[in-house]
Design a protein around this motif. Structure first.
Motif, PDB file in Angstrom:
ATOM      1  N   GLU A   1       2.106   7.104   8.917  1.00 11.95           N
ATOM      2  CA  GLU A   1       2.660   5.839   8.429  1.00 11.95           C
ATOM      3  C   GLU A   1       1.520   5.000   7.894  1.00 11.95           C
ATOM      4  N   GLU A   2       1.685   4.469   6.717  1.00  6.24           N
ATOM      5  CA  GLU A   2       0.622   3.717   6.070  1.00  6.24           C
ATOM      6  C   GLU A   2       1.215   2.515   5.366  1.00  6.24           C
ATOM      7  N   GLU A   3       0.316   1.562   5.103  1.00  9.30           N
ATOM      8  CA  GLU A   3       0.760   0.418   4.312  1.00  9.30           C
ATOM      9  C   GLU A   3       0.660   0.746   2.832  1.00  9.30           C
TER      10      GLU A   3
ATOM     11  N   GLU B   1      -3.729 -11.220   1.730  1.00  7.26           N
ATOM     12  CA  GLU B   1      -3.745  -9.813   1.391  1.00  7.26           C
ATOM     13  C   GLU B   1      -4.921  -9.503   0.492  1.00  7.26           C
TER      14      GLU B   1
ATOM     15  N   GLY C   1       4.260  -6.177   6.208  1.00  3.67           N
ATOM     16  CA  GLY C   1       3.100  -5.461   6.748  1.00  3.67           C
ATOM     17  C   GLY C   1       3.375  -4.861   8.107  1.00  3.67           C
ATOM     18  N   LYS C   2       2.286  -4.476   8.754  1.00  2.61           N
ATOM     19  CA  LYS C   2       2.415  -3.765  10.031  1.00  2.61           C
ATOM     20  C   LYS C   2       2.902  -4.666  11.138  1.00  2.61           C
TER      21      LYS C   2
ATOM     22  N   VAL D   1       5.652  -0.668   4.528  1.00  2.30           N
ATOM     23  CA  VAL D   1       5.117   0.419   5.345  1.00  2.30           C
ATOM     24  C   VAL D   1       5.906   1.672   4.998  1.00  2.30           C
TER      25      VAL D   1
ATOM     26  N   LYS E   1       4.246  -5.918   0.239  1.00  2.00           N
ATOM     27  CA  LYS E   1       3.611  -4.932   1.112  1.00  2.00           C
ATOM     28  C   LYS E   1       4.712  -4.212   1.887  1.00  2.00           C
TER      29      LYS E   1
END
Lengths: 250, 987
Positions: free
Chosen positions: B897-899, B782, B986-987, B961, B959
């Motif tokens: 949508e974002e991290e 990361e 994450g994603k 979302v 992390k």
């Protein structure tokens, strides 16, 4: 905090349980003061006024030698409102109402029949609960009739308002007839007087802000109210006439 | 003679006219007796679709429209009422559980009686407004029945009967009438819905049983519903029965302040402590205060201990005994959610700490007790007096629910919710409530008496409708006390007469006295795109001995702004230019800032130059300072300069000199890093605006270019050199800038977090060690983790400040972040007043002109420092708030949508930082799912585990979302981004 005028939309009922187009109870009597030439006592809901007329008597005609002067005196009792308050002679609101009443009757009475004389209209407010100017005009009409002063027709007055204040600008606002104090404090309203129940408007006073689009509806309701008032006052006068005939005082 | 007495028999109305008489007391204590007429009538419909008789008489509005009947012909029922029911709640039922009535799963076909509505309005205006909202919603089928206007249901208060008893009787009578009316309407043939009174009043229930009226307690009724368990929680248990009605709070809600002399002696002999009061941004019931006697901040918990203090007040506190020491709370408590049903008008009957608040606080205390063995609690204190109120004007908006809908111009009391969450609600009395609803308004606090739960203030003016650009910008400027009025004429009179036509006079003019002619040098400026106020320009050239000559040329503002004139006074008051997303508020008039002083290309300009001889290894051989005249060859943007440097085909002198500068700057930077300079980080984004409409369209994170560090390095060099020079010349009153080393305790939490979560040790004993350990905070998976830690570390730092050299000892001059022994600001005189002062001092130091007495006076300089420190901080905050606002605006109507990363974990929520937009926002547990999930908070490991309606495990630094949407925050009236957790990982 009791309910306020915003609750109208919930059931189309006003603060005192009336519908939009209903007058308050109006009761009136004439010849209440034997010493005066003409007198009346009028109640519109809790607004109570007393009117005496003296004259036409000699003297006057200062402004126009061919006509009678009309002098109006208005005394608002200290106890008439919610708070005990002395209303002085120089009070702007009082002098404004006085001049409205004076000019209204100057154009309705046949003052030319009494040159160089004066007609005194003396008004006393005993209790106030809205539509004060309208009540004063109605009481004056009755007293002037009682005094036997020739006039074109009845001057009858009422107030009309709108259920939504200027700032809230509600589209579906209803016009209201005959406002009481709490409605007058919260809503825009006008006072209208017509001649003999016709559509001839002789007084129109409005001191609050309202959207121009609502004015027409308010005015129509007000004029309609004046017609109803004329019927009531006419009944009072006829009733009084019958009584006088019956008692043989003539 | 006739009598005025009216005979009732003759009056056709007499049967149905009544009057309502009540007594009320005004604010001033006067008692008024109000008499109102009541016109009782029989045409008020029952509004049930079953009834046909009411239809005929039902009223119409002025347009002739008939309001549709509301109550369904086949209402829902329960086990007890199989043929369906109409509910008639009494006031207590609504007061205790209005939330229930707002449920979508139950509570349909409800009759609200006028009596109840009126009583509810008296008790809580917000609840009343919510209920009125309910009656307007079509699918809930709520009908307001005006029982006090209907002849059959009107009830006269009997002698000796309390108003509450009368109202209860009115409710029972109405319920009874409804039952009879409906059975008449329906006839015997069909099953009729029951009319059921809901009440929490035992006495009322008993009496209705006696009268044979269907009645049931709220609790019993809800128990019979399908999702009873869920709904039962919503009944306010604490408020059962009638106690609430009669509850009278103590007269004085807060403790009296100590007398001034008592506070003074207390502070002197150490029993009391003085400091500035700070409220936690996450919990309005928790404040902290830093006093010299304690390393750790003193905690001040709860409304009673906070004792009427407002953010920034200078207060005196008394430390509480050790057994009352606590951990800072790990819970988010927002005033908005706690006290939203408060009545602004009610003066009595309010306890200082509401039941909900007490509960919220207790929960945090319990948590502390559980693990008090492992952690050391923080000392707590209570405020015993206020030395100085720092009340200013506050910007906020009026709480809509506290406004009575159409009181017109009547005086009423409403709540103002300040934009700054740390400021409590302010109670204001106004006649124009209906006009200022939905506007940004400015208010001041007038007083806060012991018997009032909230401070009392008054309305100053309205800034405009919420969320309009003008209003929001002005609000922001006011909130951060930025002077944004146009410059007065006296200031403009100080400008050169020639205006924009001013040019550098020809050689030989007195203006050239002691100025070096540097017009022949290859000088250029590098700035952000669209920069108009160009403060600085650079040049470099190779000397015959192989060294480099490097010059930094700064706009010669001190030539135009002479000490002690109106312009100087205005600039010193403004302190700094303020940069908002869509606006710049200048410190100096436009003519100077963007034209005469600005080092524009192709024209001659006065400058103040610092020129060094630097070796190839970036060792400084000598430095000199001089006033000069320059002619910039080109004004580059960072991007353009970068492209030019990278393009090897460009071999002209100018480009090559920039390459030299680049090479030197890298070496200078390396030296600085070796000395222990920190590379810190703060979330930086840029809002892109549409050029025509200036509507925000996108948000970009700032990209870092080498040319930026080039300029930065040489500016740092200039600043440090100038600092040394002016300190040599004026050891007692040089204008310098320092950055204190942060106390170790500041990093404790972060260090612990890193250790627990990532096993990394954060060493903070020196800036060098900190820089090194920050470099080690990397997560191979990361890349952003390092930046995140840097952002968090930045927040632990002290803020840098201007000071006059006489006020501190030399070791204290150190700039911690830059690892420089001495530092000042010299390079941006157009936008910072401190630089202007430094210019004047430098000019005196090189004997260009004598030093003005005002810059030499210690007291005056200190006052200037204090002011510009404050302005500087405000300007930064205003800039950030402006970006925050525009980020919110640019997201308006979008869902992305974002991290993001978890930055902070509370026991009932967590803070997520989204680097893409530079936003951080709170996600509360109750945002996670419809009904708030159960949670388990592991404070030692910073893990929040939820179970029940939604199961997630949230860890610090994790992390996640998130779904970003925009929402208008009710509490502050700001459009803010709202984050929703989509998933962890994450994603």
């Amino acid at each position: 905090m009791p309910l306020d005028t915003s609750s109208y939309s919930l059931a189309l009922l006003r603060l005192d349980g009336r519908r939009w187009n209903e007058l308050r109870r109006i009761t009136a009597q004439i010849s209440t003061m034997p010493s005066a030439d003409g007198s009346s006592y009028l109640e519109m809901g809790n607004t109570k006024v007393l009117c005496t007329v003296t004259g036409p008597c000699e003297g006057g005609g200062t402004r126009d030698r061919d006509r009678a002067d009309i002098r109006v005196e208005l005394a608002i009792a200290g106890f008439s409102g919610v708070d005990r308050k002395r209303v002085g002679r120089g009070d702007k609101r009082v002098s404004e109402m006085v001049s409205t009443i004076q000019s209204t009757f100057a154009s309705t009475l046949f003052t030319n029949l009494y040159p160089q004389s004066t007609i005194h209209i003396s008004l006393h407010v005993l209790s106030q609960d809205g539509s004060l100017l309208a009540a004063l005009l109605n009481a004056s009409t009755l007293a002037l009739i009682d005094a036997g002063i020739p006039m074109r027709d009845y001057i009858t007055a009422s107030t009309a308002g709108s259920t939504s204040s200027y700032s809230s600008n509600d589209e579906s606002a209803d016009p209201l007839l005959d406002l009481n104090t709490s409605e007058e404090q919260e809503l825009p309203f006008l006072t209208v007087a017509t001649l003999g129940g016709s559509d001839q408007v002789s007084v129109l006073v409005m001191e609050t802000r309202v959207q121009a689009g609502r004015l027409e509806g308010m005015l129509a309701v007000g004029v309609d109210g004046c017609k109803q008032v004329r019927e009531i006052l006419d009944d009072v006068v006829r009733e009084h006439g019958k009584e006088v005939l019956k008692s043989g005082r003539l | 003679m006739t009598s005025l007495k009216r005979s009732l028999a003759a009056d056709p109305y007499s049967a149905n006219i009544s009057s309502k008489v009540f007594v009320r007391s005004t604010k001033s204590g006067k008692v008024q007796k109000i008499v109102r007429e009541l016109y009782l009538r029989q045409d008020i419909p029952c509004s049930s679709k079953l009834c046909t008789s009411c239809l005929e008489t039902a009223p119409r509005d002025a347009g002739g429209n008939l309001p549709p009947f509301v109550l369904s012909a086949t209402p829902a029922g329960t086990k007890k009422y199989r043929s369906g029911h109409y509910l008639v709640p009494d006031t207590n039922a609504l007061l205790n559980a209005l939330d229930l009535f707002e449920q979508a799963s139950a509570f349909y076909d409800v009759i609200i009686l006028q009596t109840v509505l009126e009583e509810l309005r008296n008790r809580s205006l917000p609840l009343y407004n919510r209920l009125v909202g309910l009656t307007k919603s079509e699918d809930k089928r709520y009908y307001v029945f005006f029982n006090d206007f209907r002849l059959e249901t009107y009830v006269v208060r009997e002698f000796g009967e309390t108003i509450n008893d009368r109202n209860d009787r009115a409710v029972r009578k109405a319920v009874q009438w409804y039952g009879e009316h409906l059975s008449k309407a329906v006839g015997k043939k069909a099953a009729m819905p029951a009319v059921v009174m809901l009440s929490d009043d035992k006495d009322n229930l008993r009496k209705s049983k006696f009268d044979g009226i269907e009645a049931i307690s709220l609790h019993d009724y809800v128990s019979g519903l399908e999702n009873a368990d869920q709904l039962l929680d919503m009944i306010n248990v604490a408020k059962e029965g009638r106690e609430v009605r009669d509850a009278k709070a103590a007269q004085n809600l807060y403790q009296e302040y100590f007398s001034v002399s008592k506070m003074m002696t207390g502070v002197k002999n150490g029993t009391l402590h003085q400091g500035k009061f700070n409220v936690s941004p996450y919990n309005y019931l928790e404040g902290s205060i830093h006093v010299p006697a304690f390393d750790k901040n003193l905690l001040i918990l709860g409304r009673e201990n906070i004792n009427r203090s407002v953010q920034d007040d200078v207060v005196v506190v008394e430390v509480l005994p050790k057994d009352q020491w606590k951990e800072p709370s790990t819970k988010i408590i927002e005033e908005e959610t706690m006290n939203k049903d408060d009545n602004a008008d009610a003066e009595d009957g309010e306890a200082v700490v509401s039941e909900k608040e007490r509960k919220a606080l207790q929960e945090t205390v319990q948590k502390v007790h559980q693990n008090s063995f492992e952690t050391n609690p923080q000392p707590t204190a209570k405020i015993v007096g206020v030395i100085k109120r720092n009340w200013r004007q506050y910007v906020g908006h009026v709480d809509k629910s506290s406004v009575s809908q159409s009181a017109g111009r009547k005086l009423q009391t409403v709540f103002l919710i300040p934009m700054d969450k740390r400021i409590p609600k302010i109670r204001i009395r106004t006649r124009q409530a209906s006009e200022i609803v939905g506007k940004r308004v400015l208010v001041t606090i007038d007083s806060w008496d012991r018997d009032s739960r909230y401070p009392v203030g008054h309305f100053v003016r309205s800034l405009g409708v919420l969320e309009t650009e003008g209003a929001e910008t002005e609000a922001l400027l006011l909130e951060y006390d930025v002077q944004y009025r146009p410059f007065p004429k006296t200031v403009l009179d100080c400008l050169p007469k020639q205006g924009h036509n001013w040019v550098v006079p020809p050689l030989g003019d007195p203006g050239w006295k002691d100025r070096r002619d540097l017009r022949g040098l290859n000088i250029c400026s590098i700035d952000p795109i669209g920069c108009q106020d160009i403060d600085d320009a650079l040049h470099s050239s190779r000397l015959p001995n192989g060294n480099y000559e490097v010059g930094v040329h700064i706009a010669d503002v001190s030539h135009f702004v002479k000490p002690n004139n109106a312009m100087d006074a205005e600039a010193s008051m403004r302190g700094t230019s303020v940069y908002l997303v869509d606006k710049r508020i200048d410190m100096l008039p436009m003519l100077l800032g963007t034209d005469l002083c600005s080092l524009k290309p192709y024209v001659e300009r006065y400058a103040f130059s610092a020129i060094w001889e630097i070796t190839h290894n970036a060792e400084i051989v000598k430095a000199q300072f001089t006033k000069s005249v320059i002619k910039s060859r080109e004004a580059f943007s960072y991007e353009a300069a970068q492209i030019r440097v990278d393009d090897t085909s460009q071999q002209d002198d100018l480009t090559n000199s920039i390459r030299d500068l680049m090479m030197l700057s890298k070496k200078l930077g390396q030296k600085r890093m070796d000395a222990g300079a920190l590379s810190l980080s703060s979330p930086e984004v840029k809002v892109q605006m549409e050029s025509e409409t200036s509507d925000p369209i996108d948000v970009k994170t700032k990209v870092h270019l080498d040319t930026m560090s080039l300029v930065e390095e040489f500016m740092l060099l200039a600043n440090t050199s100038v600092a040394t020079k002016i300190y040599d010349a004026f050891p007692q009153n040089a204008m310098l800038r320092r950055h204190g080393a942060p106390p170790k305790t500041n990093f404790e939490e972060l260090a612990n977090q890193l250790k627990v979560r990532r096993g990394v040790e954060l060493r903070t004993s020196s800036s060098r060690e900190l820089a090194d350990s920050l470099d080690r905070c990397v997560d191979p998976n990361e890349p952003f983790f390092n930046t995140l830690v840097r952002i968090m570390a930045t927040r632990c730092m002290m803020s840098a400040e201007y000071f006059s050299s006489g006020t501190q000892g030399y070791p204290e001059f150190r700039h911690y972040g830059l690892a420089s022994e001495i530092y000042t600001h010299f390079t941006s005189p157009i936008r910072r007043y401190a630089d202007l002062v430094a210019h004047r001092q430098l000019a005196a130091a090189i004997d260009y002109e004598p030093l003005d007495p005002s810059v030499r006076s210690k007291g005056k300089l200190e006052a200037v420092c204090k002011n510009i420190n404050m302005r500087h901080r405000n300007a930064q905050q205003a800039g950030r708030a402006s970006i925050e606002y525009y980020v919110g605006q640019s997201l308006k109507g979008r869902i992305v949508e974002e991290e993001g990363f978890v930055m902070k974990v509370f026991s009932n929520g967590f803070v997520v930082f989204v680097p893409r937009f530079g936003i951080e926002s709170l996600i509360r547990l109750r945002d996670l799912a419809e009904s708030e999930p159960e949670s388990d908070f592991d404070a030692e490991n910073y893990i929040l585990t939820t179970s029940g309606s939604r199961e997630v495990k949230v860890e610090l630094f994790q992390k996640v979302v998130v779904r970003i949407s925009d929402i208008k925050e009710e509490s502050t009236g700001k459009r803010k981004v709202k984050l929703e957790l989509v998933r962890t990982g994450g994603k």
